[in-house]
Design an enzyme around this catalytic site. Sequence first.
Site, PDB file in Angstrom:
ATOM      1  N   ASP A  69       0.843  -1.212   0.000  1.00 24.43           N
ATOM      2  CA  ASP A  69       0.000   0.000   0.000  1.00 24.43           C
ATOM      3  C   ASP A  69       0.875   1.259   0.000  1.00 24.43           C
ATOM      4  O   ASP A  69       0.564   2.241  -0.680  1.00 24.43           O
ATOM      5  CB  ASP A  69      -0.907   0.010   1.243  1.00 24.43           C
ATOM      6  N   GLY A  98       2.702  -2.321  12.186  1.00 22.23           N
ATOM      7  CA  GLY A  98       1.393  -1.762  11.879  1.00 22.23           C
ATOM      8  C   GLY A  98       1.268  -1.366  10.418  1.00 22.23           C
ATOM      9  O   GLY A  98       2.201  -1.507   9.624  1.00 22.23           O
TER      10      GLY A  98
HETATM   11  O1  RIB Z   1      -2.548  -4.282   2.895  1.00 20.40           O
HETATM   12  C1  RIB Z   1      -2.626  -4.373   4.294  1.00 20.40           C
HETATM   13  C2  RIB Z   1      -4.051  -4.234   4.749  1.00 20.40           C
HETATM   14  O2  RIB Z   1      -4.806  -5.335   4.275  1.00 20.40           O
HETATM   15  C3  RIB Z   1      -4.254  -4.240   6.237  1.00 20.40           C
HETATM   16  O3  RIB Z   1      -4.134  -2.967   6.808  1.00 20.40           O
HETATM   17  C4  RIB Z   1      -5.610  -4.899   6.411  1.00 20.40           C
HETATM   18  O4  RIB Z   1      -6.586  -4.046   6.929  1.00 20.40           O
HETATM   19  C5  RIB Z   1      -5.983  -5.427   5.033  1.00 20.40           C
HETATM   20  O5  RIB Z   1      -6.914  -4.660   4.412  1.00 20.40           O
END
Ligand code: RIB
Length: 297
Positions: free
Chosen positions: A243, A278
């Site tokens: 992400d 996290g």
């Molecule tokens: O890509 C990581 C995310 O995948 C986490 O934060 C979790 O919530 C899932 O959606």
Amino acid sequence: MKVLNYGSLNYDYVYAVDHMVQAGETLSSASMETHFGGKGLNQSIALARAGAQTCHAGMVGEDGRDLIAVCKESGVNTDYISLHEGRSGHAVIQINSQGENCILLFRGANGKNSEKKIKEVLSHFERGDVLLMQNEVNLPEEIIREAFERGMKIALNPSPMDERILGCSLDKVSLFLLNEVEGRQLTGQTGIEGMAEKLREMYPRAEIVLTAGKRGCIYSGEKGSFSCASFTVDAVDTTAAGDTFTGYYIASMLQGKSVEECLRTASAAAAIAVTRKGAVSSIPQREEVEAFFDFRL
Ligand code: RIB
């Protein structure tokens, strides 16, 4: 030019384990922490920390005010996040001693988007704006269709991959950002170069960015073919590394950086993220990414 990220917002319940729990096994965890997460929320925060003007659209439950607050604190516009009765989405995450994760999702409010809401949100965006999506909210096809009709550039991180996203009009996507597992599921190929080539054949108008963890990442598209090695760091938690990469890649692209710079900046941001625990809490600020480069010189 604005970025609208239409995606999930989750609470992540994170358990430290020696190994991932197996079928039939009962396992004690060494610790449990609650973090903010969700692929959507993580990517919005990465975009904003990287300096992009970012709006997040999605749904949270009655327990979701803290999810909205963390967006606001990070500079993400929350005008298009709505409250729905019931619970917000959450993820149960196991982290093993190598920093690898296993994620179980509860969709909650992320599954409560309506066609009416999608139309209303998208009506605030226009040609040239960017829509970013993952696969953790309902009605992905409707979101893609509305964005495409408005002439928005559609960037898709097809994660988590499933039949539903495979059934969407992926020919409307201009930029795919995906990892090698997703690349294999989409193309049936094994090496990332082969995957990128196949994806270009399947979606000729799209640019492809493929990540392969420690083995780096590649771009294939109208600007040519480029690759970037990954940075070597000690990983403690890989959650949200992808992400972070996605948010930083798109922000860098909007800042007019070359493909090579986009790959390098996104890789550095993701490398920092894996050294921290996290999801949202692991995503670096732009200054930290710049300092990481200075340190490496
Ligand atoms: O890509 C990581 C995310 O995948 C986490 O934060 C979790 O919530 C899932 O959606």
